[in-house]
Write a protein that holds these residues in place. Structure first.
Motif, PDB file in Angstrom:
ATOM      1  N   VAL A 213       0.976  -1.580  10.120  1.00  0.00           N
ATOM      2  CA  VAL A 213       1.008  -2.893  10.465  1.00  0.00           C
ATOM      3  C   VAL A 213       2.409  -2.696  11.599  1.00  0.00           C
ATOM      4  CG1 VAL A 213       0.548  -3.706   8.149  1.00  0.00           C
ATOM      5  CG2 VAL A 213       3.193  -2.625   8.457  1.00  0.00           C
ATOM      6  N   GLY A 214       2.864  -1.368  11.550  1.00  0.00           N
ATOM      7  CA  GLY A 214       3.562  -1.230  12.557  1.00  0.00           C
ATOM      8  C   GLY A 214       2.984  -1.579  14.495  1.00  0.00           C
ATOM      9  N   GLY A 215       4.088  -1.478  15.447  1.00  0.00           N
ATOM     10  CA  GLY A 215       3.552  -1.368  16.879  1.00  0.00           C
ATOM     11  C   GLY A 215       3.378  -3.096  17.895  1.00  0.00           C
ATOM     12  N   PRO A 316      -1.883  -4.677   4.356  1.00  0.00           N
ATOM     13  CA  PRO A 316      -3.245  -5.447   4.100  1.00  0.00           C
ATOM     14  C   PRO A 316      -4.663  -3.735   3.833  1.00  0.00           C
ATOM     15  CG  PRO A 316      -3.164  -5.254   6.594  1.00  0.00           C
ATOM     16  CD  PRO A 316      -1.567  -5.089   6.071  1.00  0.00           C
ATOM     17  N   ILE A 317      -4.485  -3.360   2.882  1.00  0.00           N
ATOM     18  CA  ILE A 317      -5.290  -2.712   2.472  1.00  0.00           C
ATOM     19  C   ILE A 317      -5.169  -2.351   0.041  1.00  0.00           C
ATOM     20  CG2 ILE A 317      -2.884  -0.487   2.593  1.00  0.00           C
ATOM     21  CD1 ILE A 317      -5.062   1.266   2.988  1.00  0.00           C
ATOM     22  N   VAL A 318      -6.225  -1.361   0.391  1.00  0.00           N
ATOM     23  CA  VAL A 318      -6.362  -1.390  -1.041  1.00  0.00           C
ATOM     24  C   VAL A 318      -5.856   0.148  -0.986  1.00  0.00           C
ATOM     25  CG1 VAL A 318      -7.921  -1.465  -3.099  1.00  0.00           C
ATOM     26  CG2 VAL A 318      -7.795  -3.606  -1.269  1.00  0.00           C
ATOM     27  N   LEU A 319      -4.861   0.535  -2.213  1.00  0.00           N
ATOM     28  CA  LEU A 319      -4.893   2.576  -1.778  1.00  0.00           C
ATOM     29  C   LEU A 319      -6.051   2.433  -2.859  1.00  0.00           C
ATOM     30  CD1 LEU A 319      -1.848   2.751  -1.445  1.00  0.00           C
ATOM     31  CD2 LEU A 319      -2.770   3.181   0.506  1.00  0.00           C
ATOM     32  N   GLY A 320      -6.646   2.019  -4.112  1.00  0.00           N
ATOM     33  CA  GLY A 320      -7.318   2.645  -4.649  1.00  0.00           C
ATOM     34  C   GLY A 320      -6.394   3.392  -6.160  1.00  0.00           C
ATOM     35  N   LEU A 338       9.185 -19.778  -2.464  1.00  0.00           N
ATOM     36  CA  LEU A 338       9.715 -19.964  -1.366  1.00  0.00           C
ATOM     37  C   LEU A 338       9.530 -20.952   0.002  1.00  0.00           C
ATOM     38  CD1 LEU A 338      14.357 -18.229  -2.503  1.00  0.00           C
ATOM     39  CD2 LEU A 338      12.828 -20.706  -3.270  1.00  0.00           C
ATOM     40  N   SER A 339       9.111 -18.584   0.167  1.00  0.00           N
ATOM     41  CA  SER A 339       8.271 -19.280   1.083  1.00  0.00           C
ATOM     42  C   SER A 339       6.585 -17.965   1.373  1.00  0.00           C
ATOM     43  CB  SER A 339       9.305 -18.184   2.250  1.00  0.00           C
ATOM     44  OG  SER A 339       9.641 -17.201   2.395  1.00  0.00           O
ATOM     45  N   SER A 340       5.973 -18.368   2.632  1.00  0.00           N
ATOM     46  CA  SER A 340       5.296 -16.777   3.336  1.00  0.00           C
ATOM     47  C   SER A 340       4.678 -17.153   3.907  1.00  0.00           C
ATOM     48  CB  SER A 340       3.738 -17.083   1.681  1.00  0.00           C
ATOM     49  OG  SER A 340       2.810 -16.146   1.639  1.00  0.00           O
ATOM     50  N   GLN A 341       5.132 -16.112   4.804  1.00  0.00           N
ATOM     51  CA  GLN A 341       3.910 -16.141   5.854  1.00  0.00           C
ATOM     52  C   GLN A 341       3.566 -15.163   5.740  1.00  0.00           C
ATOM     53  OE1 GLN A 341       7.927 -15.150   8.209  1.00  0.00           O
ATOM     54  NE2 GLN A 341       6.845 -15.569  10.491  1.00  0.00           N
ATOM     55  N   SER A 342       2.977 -14.909   7.498  1.00  0.00           N
ATOM     56  CA  SER A 342       1.580 -14.208   7.346  1.00  0.00           C
ATOM     57  C   SER A 342       1.987 -13.784   8.807  1.00  0.00           C
ATOM     58  CB  SER A 342       0.134 -14.468   7.333  1.00  0.00           C
ATOM     59  OG  SER A 342       0.520 -16.181   8.534  1.00  0.00           O
ATOM     60  N   TYR A 343       1.539 -12.106   9.007  1.00  0.00           N
ATOM     61  CA  TYR A 343       2.200 -11.648  10.724  1.00  0.00           C
ATOM     62  C   TYR A 343       0.788 -12.056  11.693  1.00  0.00           C
ATOM     63  CZ  TYR A 343       6.857 -12.141   8.959  1.00  0.00           C
ATOM     64  OH  TYR A 343       7.934 -11.946   8.684  1.00  0.00           O
ATOM     65  N   ARG A 344       0.747 -11.430  12.704  1.00  0.00           N
ATOM     66  CA  ARG A 344      -0.456 -10.326  13.374  1.00  0.00           C
ATOM     67  C   ARG A 344      -1.121  -9.556  12.659  1.00  0.00           C
ATOM     68  NH1 ARG A 344       0.244  -9.093  18.260  1.00  0.00           N
ATOM     69  NH2 ARG A 344       2.500  -8.742  18.204  1.00  0.00           N
ATOM     70  N   SER A 345      -0.292  -8.767  12.080  1.00  0.00           N
ATOM     71  CA  SER A 345      -0.822  -7.741  11.945  1.00  0.00           C
ATOM     72  C   SER A 345      -1.468  -7.216  10.647  1.00  0.00           C
ATOM     73  CB  SER A 345       0.135  -6.471  11.175  1.00  0.00           C
ATOM     74  OG  SER A 345       0.730  -7.217  10.328  1.00  0.00           O
ATOM     75  N   GLY A 346      -1.591  -8.719   9.651  1.00  0.00           N
ATOM     76  CA  GLY A 346      -1.982  -8.644   8.612  1.00  0.00           C
ATOM     77  C   GLY A 346      -1.043  -9.202   7.457  1.00  0.00           C
ATOM     78  N   LEU A 347      -0.346  -8.427   7.908  1.00  0.00           N
ATOM     79  CA  LEU A 347       0.909  -8.156   6.457  1.00  0.00           C
ATOM     80  C   LEU A 347       1.240  -9.785   5.612  1.00  0.00           C
ATOM     81  CD1 LEU A 347       3.815  -6.092   6.595  1.00  0.00           C
ATOM     82  CD2 LEU A 347       4.088  -8.856   6.754  1.00  0.00           C
ATOM     83  N   VAL A 348       1.414 -10.169   4.787  1.00  0.00           N
ATOM     84  CA  VAL A 348       1.444 -11.280   4.417  1.00  0.00           C
ATOM     85  C   VAL A 348       2.659 -10.968   3.071  1.00  0.00           C
ATOM     86  CG1 VAL A 348       1.130 -13.699   2.908  1.00  0.00           C
ATOM     87  CG2 VAL A 348      -0.598 -12.262   3.886  1.00  0.00           C
ATOM     88  N   GLN A 349       4.091 -11.744   4.408  1.00  0.00           N
ATOM     89  CA  GLN A 349       5.486 -11.683   3.711  1.00  0.00           C
ATOM     90  C   GLN A 349       5.389 -13.041   2.320  1.00  0.00           C
ATOM     91  OE1 GLN A 349       9.310 -11.865   5.716  1.00  0.00           O
ATOM     92  NE2 GLN A 349       8.478  -9.427   5.538  1.00  0.00           N
TER      93      GLN A 349
END
Length: 506
Positions: A213-215, A316-320, A338-349
């Motif tokens: 999710v870097g870059g 956005p990964i299932v490590l298993g 309180l809040s939920s935010q999604s990013y272009r990288s697919g990360l959801v915070q």
């Protein structure tokens, strides 16, 4: 006339307190706390027969309250006052003694003054500890006989019980999460990344998957978090990673938790001990906001209910397989999104706060009447049985449940989950509240008090003048906080000490 005497407990003490409370209350701020303390507040204790009243009000209203109490005839005693407690005395007509002494201890709420905690705490300690109550009664009798009316000697002879109370408080301090006051410690936050299946690292502790999710020219709120905190508390594994970086947390105080390390790198601190005490220590040293990092460390703080909020960044990964974020702590911890935010990288915070007190509308807490024999009634009976009867090896009999046909049944829900129940039984102009049960994971979070209010509103709507219950010894403190008052002597019910408690419906 002897100053130090030991008179038996009188059944009129609660009514004397109620009468004086009703006289005082209209002259004080509406949010004032007024409680009966001292020996006359404890059925069966006995003592000098003085009606001691503790009042807590906001600091800004203190001067006006002092003036109002003096208008009501109370005499201010500066000699016996402290900066956080103002002491007043009055003598009022009495049906038993002709004239009786009343004391008022005026202070601030518990969150702002230790005085309130001590004034009500000793009463609650004796109410919940029958052996200590009996011992204290004997101690007081002995002190009256042997002190020879010497005040210093009288007080010194009672000291062993106060020492026991202080030891009891120290034992509970930091151990009972329901009593930890957020204002007495820093804000504590969790900020951590995890996989979709809940892992924070691979089995070999590697974190290469976080680079996915870097870059994206996005720091996911990390710098904002770093700017808001004063200190970090990290575990051994997090320290092993952080110690490879020259200055991983610039300008921040870092405390490392480890029982196996003997030292940590310069600029960091090693701590071995109680986490609640650590939080309080940091608070005393001026720390206002702490970031807690590391799976094991986070779980320990959650277990103690020391966490205020959590920011979880789901990669956005299932490590298993791997190292899980949360360790089993054996309890539920309710959270509020309180809040939920999604990013272009697919990360959801996801940003959560730990629920300290439920809010009826915000958390969909609601109460309703349930019909005898309905599915909700059966669920309520099962809940009551699980909480009230099974621990005693008892069950509700068919005959007992038959008697409930004409009773009023109330159930409380969190969403669609039944979490509380009570039964109301009309008794002349009074309403008896019985078989009150609340799931353990919701206790101490406001739902019990909300249930009381619903029951009281129902009783008021249907013309009842008061509501009473038979409270187990362990629940007396809860009812006192909800403005119920003790009546008469304690008694046994189902082999458990109970006290009758009543609240007048305004």
């Amino acid at each position: 006339m002897s100053k130090y005497t030991f008179k038996p407990y009188s059944a009129i003490f609660p009514s004397l307190f109620r009468k004086e409370k009703e006289r005082i209350f209209p002259h004080l701020p509406r949010d004032s706390l007024i409680e009966h303390i001292g020996s006359t507040a404890i059925p069966g204790l006995g003592g000098k027969g003085i009606i001691d009243i503790a009042i807590a009000i906001d600091k800004g209203s203190m001067e006006g309250a002092c003036a109002e109490l003096q208008k009501l005839g109370y005499e201010f005693r500066p000699t016996f006052s402290t900066p956080d407690r103002f002491y007043f005395i009055i003598y009022l007509p009495d049906p038993e003694e002709g004239s009786r002494r009343y004391h008022i201890h005026l202070t601030y709420p518990e969150s702002k003054s230790k005085e309130w905690k001590e004034l009500t705490g000793f009463r609650d300690f004796l109410l919940s500890n029958p052996d200590a109550l009996e011992e204290y009664a004997e101690l007081k009798k002995k002190a009256v006989i042997e002190s020879g009316q010497d005040g210093e000697k009288y007080r010194k002879m009672k000291e062993p019980m106060f020492q026991k109370f202080n030891a009891f408080q120290s034992t509970r301090h930091g151990k009972d999460e329901k009593e930890i006051n957020k204002k007495e410690r820093p804000k504590i936050s969790v900020y951590i990344a995890l996989s979709i299946d809940g892992y924070i690292a691979r089995k070999d502790d590697s974190l290469d998957w976080l680079d996915r999710v870097g870059g994206f020219d996005e720091d996911y709120g990390f710098q904002k978090l770093l700017a808001s905190i004063d200190a970090l508390i990290i575990g051994r594994k997090t320290y092993a990673i952080a110690s490879t970086v020259p200055d991983p947390y610039p300008g921040k105080r870092v405390v490392v938790l480890s029982n196996s390390l003997d030292s940590v790198k310069a600029g960091m601190e090693l701590y071995k001990g109680d986490l609640s005490e650590l939080a309080e220590k940091l608070h005393r040293e001026g720390i206002k906001h702490i970031w807690v990092d590391g799976g094991s460390t986070i779980s320990q703080f959650l277990d103690l209910q020391l966490v205020d909020e959590m920011t979880l960044s789901v990669i956005p990964i299932v490590l298993g397989a791997g190292i899980p974020l949360f360790h089993a702590i054996g309890k539920e911890i309710p959270c509020r999104l309180l809040s939920s935010q999604s990013y272009r990288s697919g990360l959801v915070q996801q940003h959560y706060e730990i629920i300290k007190q439920f809010a009826e509308s915000q958390d969909n807490i609601h109460f309703k009447l349930v019909d005898y024999g309905s599915d909700d009634y059966k669920k309520a009976v099962a809940l009551r049985e699980e909480i009230l009867r099974k621990p005693l090896g008892l069950f509700f009999t068919k005959e007992e449940l038959e008697q409930e046909k004409e009773h009023v049944h109330i159930a409380g829900f969190l969403g669609q989950e039944m979490c509380a129940t009570a039964v109301l039984v009309p008794d002349g102009e009074e309403m008896k509240m019985q078989r009150v049960a609340l799931k353990a994971q919701f206790q101490g979070k406001g739902i019990g008090s909300a249930l009381m209010r619903f029951c009281e509103e129902y009783a008021k709507k249907h013309g009842f003048k008061s509501i009473y219950c038979h409270a187990r010894g362990t629940a007396v403190r809860f009812y006192i906080k909800n403005l119920y008052e003790l009546e008469g002597e304690p008694f046994d019910e189902d082999g458990i000490p109970h006290s009758k408690m009543r609240k007048t419906i305004p």
